[in-house]
Write an enzyme that holds these catalytic residues in place. Structure first.
Site, PDB file in Angstrom:
ATOM      1  N   HIS A   1     -12.686  26.226  13.909  1.00  0.00           N
ATOM      2  CA  HIS A   1     -13.712  25.182  13.953  1.00  0.00           C
ATOM      3  C   HIS A   1     -14.135  24.879  15.392  1.00  0.00           C
ATOM      4  O   HIS A   1     -13.421  25.200  16.359  1.00  0.00           O
ATOM      5  CB  HIS A   1     -13.194  23.904  13.299  1.00  0.00           C
ATOM      6  CG  HIS A   1     -11.977  23.341  13.988  1.00  0.00           C
ATOM      7  ND1 HIS A   1     -12.024  22.610  15.152  1.00  0.00           N
ATOM      8  CD2 HIS A   1     -10.659  23.442  13.666  1.00  0.00           C
ATOM      9  CE1 HIS A   1     -10.815  22.267  15.525  1.00  0.00           C
ATOM     10  NE2 HIS A   1      -9.955  22.755  14.644  1.00  0.00           N
TER      11      HIS A   1
ATOM     12  N   GLU B   1      -4.757  22.775   8.425  1.00  0.00           N
ATOM     13  CA  GLU B   1      -3.906  22.939   9.606  1.00  0.00           C
ATOM     14  C   GLU B   1      -2.475  22.500   9.313  1.00  0.00           C
ATOM     15  O   GLU B   1      -2.207  21.768   8.359  1.00  0.00           O
ATOM     16  CB  GLU B   1      -4.493  22.135  10.774  1.00  0.00           C
ATOM     17  CG  GLU B   1      -3.675  22.157  12.068  1.00  0.00           C
ATOM     18  CD  GLU B   1      -3.488  23.539  12.673  1.00  0.00           C
ATOM     19  OE1 GLU B   1      -2.740  24.329  12.060  1.00  0.00           O
ATOM     20  OE2 GLU B   1      -4.056  23.819  13.749  1.00  0.00           O
TER      21      GLU B   1
END
Length: 370
Positions: free
Chosen positions: A175, A251
């Site tokens: 990202h 994550e």
């Protein structure tokens, strides 16, 4: 140099479905010397799922040893016959596990599958039961694996990858930047958004992906906002492909370290930090170990390969999942995780064939960000 190993694997469930565990032992074929042991809980599931989990753990351990030939021995008739191609996989829940095992099989020059009676599989069975006992609090948890006791063999020589017609082509995109990125803070489950710079980086990554793939068939994303927004920009550039959220791409959970810098963690948790850096089985206080992250990321990759065979897929995720995917693809050790740097909006690419062959083409491309 070649390394021929025997993988003995097993799994079990107390209840079927019920609390389950698996175990695997990797031995040198010539001497019978144990090189690695693996065991862990499989959660609440069935005997067959646990048995496949044991097989996968054993094949992964053999790959870490750079084995070239593997003889798999299990007392599960179902797993042996299905992996040998003699029985169909009728249970939809087992197909992703079989696909993951097949991908691992492709890492070796030769793999054989042989059924053995339970009395000849006692070591793996004992590890599976130990995992179930530890998960139930009936035995102390001390270790997940026994380290290699002999030097690993040299990696097998590589070969030219086949034509791309039937390969699943994957772009791994981290990202764009968030407020935590520039500050060097641990950013796990906290849902921090992209900065203006991060938006620009994501758009640049979208352009790079469009340059790699003529057509994008799927854009998959972690559920966190910073990934979903990056994925949306990539999908828009690809002609409006819908974004599919996959929870397993999230994550690592950094627990008490969330939002803190490395220096802050080192000062407050020096012992825990040292242990975490030394072993992927150690989790930050209140968080998640890299071994746990690897387990769910492998499940996600198995789903991707099963759902999009021969397609072009973009995966938007975070540092830890992408590093673990690349580690597995390169058959690298755990030290790889601390030696690879991934920039915000960096792009890595790999191709995976149905026979398990993998070609990593680029790692952390950033020219589009300059």
């Amino acid at each position: 140099m070649t390394l021929h190993v025997v993988v003995e694997a097993d799994g079990g469930s107390r209840g079927n479905p019920g609390p389950a565990g698996f175990g695997a032992v990797v031995k040198e074929a010539a001497t019978g010397q144990v090189l690695l042991e693996r065991y862990d809980s499989a959660g609440i599931t069935t005997n067959n799922v646990a048995e496949y989990s044991g097989l996968i753990a054993g094949l992964r351990a053999a790959a870490e040893l750079n084995a070239t030939r593997v003889d798999v021995r299990m007392d599960s008739k179902l797993v042996i016959e299905q992996m040998s191609g003699r029985w169909q996989i009728k249970n939809a829940g087992l197909r992703p596990l079989a696909a993951e095992a097949a991908t691992l099989v492709g890492k070796f020059e030769r793999v054989t599958f042989d059924w053995i009676p339970r009395e000849r599989n006692k070591e793996a069975d004992a590890l599976a039961n130990r995992a179930m006992d530890e998960a139930a609090g009936k035995a102390p948890r001390d270790r997940i694996e026994r380290e290699v006791v002999t030097p690993a063999a040299e990696a097998p020589k590589s070969w030219a990858p086949p034509a791309l017609e039937n390969a699943t082509r994957i772009a791994l995109v981290r990202h764009g930047a968030t407020p935590f990125t520039a500050q060097g803070r641990y950013s796990g489950r906290g849902d921090v958004p992209l900065t203006d710079e991060g938006e620009a980086q994501a758009m640049a990554a979208a352009g790079r992906v469009a340059g790699i793939f003529r057509d994008v068939d799927a854009v998959l994303s972690s559920p966190l906002t910073r990934c979903v927004r990056t994925a949306e920009l990539i999908a828009a550039e690809a002609g409006g492909v819908p974004v599919t959220v996959m929870d397993d791409l999230i994550e690592c959970d950094f627990g008490d370290w969330e939002g803190k810098t490395f220096a802050e963690v080192q000062e407050r948790w020096p012992g825990e930090m040292s242990a975490w850096l030394a072993s992927t089985s150690v989790a930050p206080p209140g968080g998640e170990s890299f071994q746990a992250v690897a387990k769910r990321v492998r499940a996600a990759m198995a789903t991707v390969l099963h759902s999009y065979p021969g397609k072009a897929v973009v995966i938007v995720s975070h540092v830890s999942p992408i590093k673990l995917i690349l580690r597995d693809a390169l058959a690298a050790g755990d030290a790889f995780l601390h030696r690879l740097f991934l920039d915000a909006a960096g792009v890595s690419t790999m191709d995976v064939w149905p026979d398990g062959n993998i070609a990593v083409r680029t790692v952390n491309e950033t020219a589009h960000l300059r």
